[in-house]
Design a protein around this motif. Structure first.
Motif, mmCIF file in Angstrom:
data_model
loop_
_atom_site.group_PDB
_atom_site.id
_atom_site.type_symbol
_atom_site.label_atom_id
_atom_site.label_comp_id
_atom_site.label_asym_id
_atom_site.label_seq_id
_atom_site.Cartn_x
_atom_site.Cartn_y
_atom_site.Cartn_z
ATOM 1 N N ARG A 121 2.958 7.776 -6.428
ATOM 2 C CA ARG A 121 1.560 7.356 -6.470
ATOM 3 C C ARG A 121 0.743 8.298 -7.353
ATOM 4 O O ARG A 121 -0.100 7.876 -8.149
ATOM 5 N N GLY A 179 -0.164 -4.118 -10.366
ATOM 6 C CA GLY A 179 -0.192 -2.676 -10.170
ATOM 7 C C GLY A 179 0.053 -1.943 -11.461
ATOM 8 O O GLY A 179 -0.100 -2.497 -12.563
ATOM 9 N N THR A 180 0.450 -0.688 -11.309
ATOM 10 C CA THR A 180 0.719 0.145 -12.472
ATOM 11 C C THR A 180 2.001 0.938 -12.253
ATOM 12 O O THR A 180 2.416 1.195 -11.118
ATOM 13 N N ASP A 185 -0.150 -4.017 -5.484
ATOM 14 C CA ASP A 185 -0.987 -4.858 -4.631
ATOM 15 C C ASP A 185 -0.361 -6.245 -4.601
ATOM 16 O O ASP A 185 -0.014 -6.799 -5.654
ATOM 17 N N TRP A 202 2.071 5.188 -9.877
ATOM 18 C CA TRP A 202 2.540 3.972 -9.218
ATOM 19 C C TRP A 202 1.436 3.390 -8.344
ATOM 20 O O TRP A 202 0.794 4.096 -7.575
ATOM 21 N N SER A 203 1.250 2.077 -8.429
ATOM 22 C CA SER A 203 0.376 1.358 -7.503
ATOM 23 C C SER A 203 0.865 -0.086 -7.427
ATOM 24 O O SER A 203 1.409 -0.623 -8.401
ATOM 25 N N SER A 207 0.819 -1.212 0.000
ATOM 26 C CA SER A 207 0.000 0.000 0.000
ATOM 27 C C SER A 207 0.853 1.261 0.000
ATOM 28 O O SER A 207 0.323 2.372 0.039
#
Length: 513
Positions: free
Chosen positions: A262, A295-296, A269, A266-267, A226
């Motif tokens: 973020r 994620g990305t 999981d 950016w992400s 997270s």
């Protein structure tokens, strides 16, 4: 001695010299006059006890004068490593952590200066004295397997260093009115100095515990996924506060950078975590066997198009780019934006899949794994150590730091190749995967004759490297193949230089911890 708001006092303390009684080593507490609760009455006494144990080559004695919360992790790690080292015949059954044979450490005329810090901490620095160290390979209890690979007929070596005006220091911690040496805080303090960070203030945190070891590690990875760094440190065990203490120096800027990332797209999981449990009792190490990271990344992450992205070639023209990394059955499948981190072609030894590649293995080649990690790859999640306290499980930062060594030795199977283990770079001077990249595809005429006993050859071309090659042959390959490997079209790999016969180094860009 520097106390906040107090006067300054300097004094010399002579390191304790105590004769061994009996044949089985000694216990440090038996001679330092410590109470039944352990610890010492002053920081200087705690350091003197630690040095006394070191003076007698007593690893367990050194551990037993550290902070109580660290003793369990340190003992579990060192006893695990010693047991596995005996199992695979790296050391013989005579090897004893309480009295390491062949190694001699002496500390004479030691003088110490103590600087008291806030939060029950004190830095104890050596200002005078001499430390001497010697190693006699003939007396060290090598196992037969390692003895066969090493030249132990050479004379022992010794070094001596003055501690006058040195910066050598140990961090100590006050716990229930007693003082202890802290390995965690000592590591943290050296990292702080190396990076030029300001001295942090007292640690204020509430540790978050979990019902099971697996839940603790999953909770830690969930918080990292997270991108909440502060929350991740909350999973650290009560009393293991050193890295949370250090985090105050870099956490604000690091979290700000994470928040900017973020915002840029950016992400992360992490799901599907399962583990192999290593160890027993209240100190365990969990190695992730399976996971799915999705994620990305930002649109321009790893974009080599120079701003002229071509949608027909699968290049992004805007917006976050998805990625997926899945570990299962000993293999990792990388697709999407993460795959492009490794270039347009799959890494050596992997197979192509739709949108990425798949690579299999246990990651036992440490330098190769580091190169992949430094390039942005996450082919395996690191092992995490946990400890039980008060019926709850927490992440142990110190145990996790030691897990690379403990898990690496645990993974060496009876009769398996040391060259392809975590010890390969230290015994042979280069990891097996790096040497393979250097020599495979080359003509035997491009290699030194002394290198040939280490490789397999077909029609005059090198096709592989033996599992248990002669050490001298491997060193001949590395010493004579750099120029040809960098210019040959066979491998295209330009390795880092081997700076000694027993150690390879690579330069890794300094990053936020």
């Amino acid at each position: 001695v520097n106390r906040p708001g107090g006067r300054v006092r300097r004094g010399g303390i002579i390191a304790a010299v105590v004769a061994l009684v009996g044949a089985g080593g000694f216990t440090t507490y038996s001679f330092i006059g410590a109470s039944h609760d352990g610890g010492a009455s002053t920081p200087e006494e705690a350091v003197t006890s630690f040095v006394s144990a070191m003076d007698h080559e007593d690893v367990l004695g050194m551990i037993d004068v550290t902070v109580p919360q660290e003793v369990g992790s340190l003992r579990a790690a060192f006893e695990s490593m010693a047991s596995d080292a005996k199992r695979v015949d790296l050391v013989g059954n005579r090897f004893d952590l309480a009295e390491v044979g062949g190694v001699d450490v002496s500390v004479d005329d030691l003088a110490l200066d103590t600087n008291f810090l806030e939060g029950g901490l004190a830095t104890v620095t050596a200002t005078a004295g001499t430390i001497g160290m010697s190693f006699d390979p003939a007396k060290f209890p090598f196992g037969d397997k390692l003895r066969a690979l090493l030249d132990i007929s050479s004379a022992g070596k010794s070094v001596s260093k003055s501690l006058t005006n040195s910066t050598a220091s140990l961090m100590t911690v006050e716990h229930d009115g007693r003082w202890y040496v802290s390995v965690e805080y000592t590591i943290a303090e050296y990292l702080r100095r190396a990076n030029g960070w300001e001295l942090p203030g007292p640690v204020q945190r509430t540790a978050v515990g979990f019902d099971t070891p697996e839940a603790a590690v999953t909770g830690f990875y969930d918080r990292l996924g997270s991108l909440d760094l502060q929350s991740a440190t909350a999973t650290f065990a009560p009393g293991e506060d050193a890295f949370a203490w250090l985090a105050q120096s870099w956490m604000p800027s690091a979290q700000a950078a994470v928040d900017r990332g973020r915002a840029d797209g950016w992400s992360v999981d992490v799901s599907g975590l399962t583990y192999e449990k290593i160890g027993e009792g209240d100190h365990l190490t969990l190695r992730p066997l399976t996971f799915i990271a999705t994620g990305t990344t930002p649109a321009d992450f790893n974009d080599h198009s120079g701003g002229d992205a071509d949608p027909s070639a699968g290049q992004s023209t805007g917006g976050p780019k998805p990625f997926r990394i899945e570990r299962a059955d000993g293999c990792t499948t990388v697709t999407g934006a993460a795959a492009s981190t490794f270039g347009s072609e799959p890494p050596a030894g992997s197979t192509s899949v739709d949108g990425g590649f798949r690579t299999c293995g246990d990651g036992s080649d440490p330098l190769g794994g580091l190169l992949l990690f430094a390039a942005g790859g996450m082919l395996q999640l690191p092992s995490v150590s946990v400890v039980e306290s008060g019926g709850q499980w927490y992440v142990s930062p110190l145990g996790t730091l030691l897990a690379t060594a403990t898990v690496g030795l645990h993974d060496i199977r009876d009769g398996s190749s040391l060259f392809r283990s975590i010890l390969g770079p230290y015994i042979y001077g280069v990891p097996a995967g790096v040497l393979t990249s250097m020599v495979v595809g080359q003509s035997v005429n491009e290699l030194a004759a002394e290198c040939l006993p280490a490789v397999t050859v077909d029609n005059g071309v090198v096709t592989g490297v033996l599992d248990d090659p002669p050490v001298d042959a491997v060193r001949a390959c590395t010493n004579g193949s750099f120029e040809s490997s960098s210019s040959s079209s066979g491998s295209g790999f330009s390795p880092a230089p081997v700076v000694t016969a027993t150690r390879a180094t690579i330069a890794v860009e300094s990053t936020t911890p």
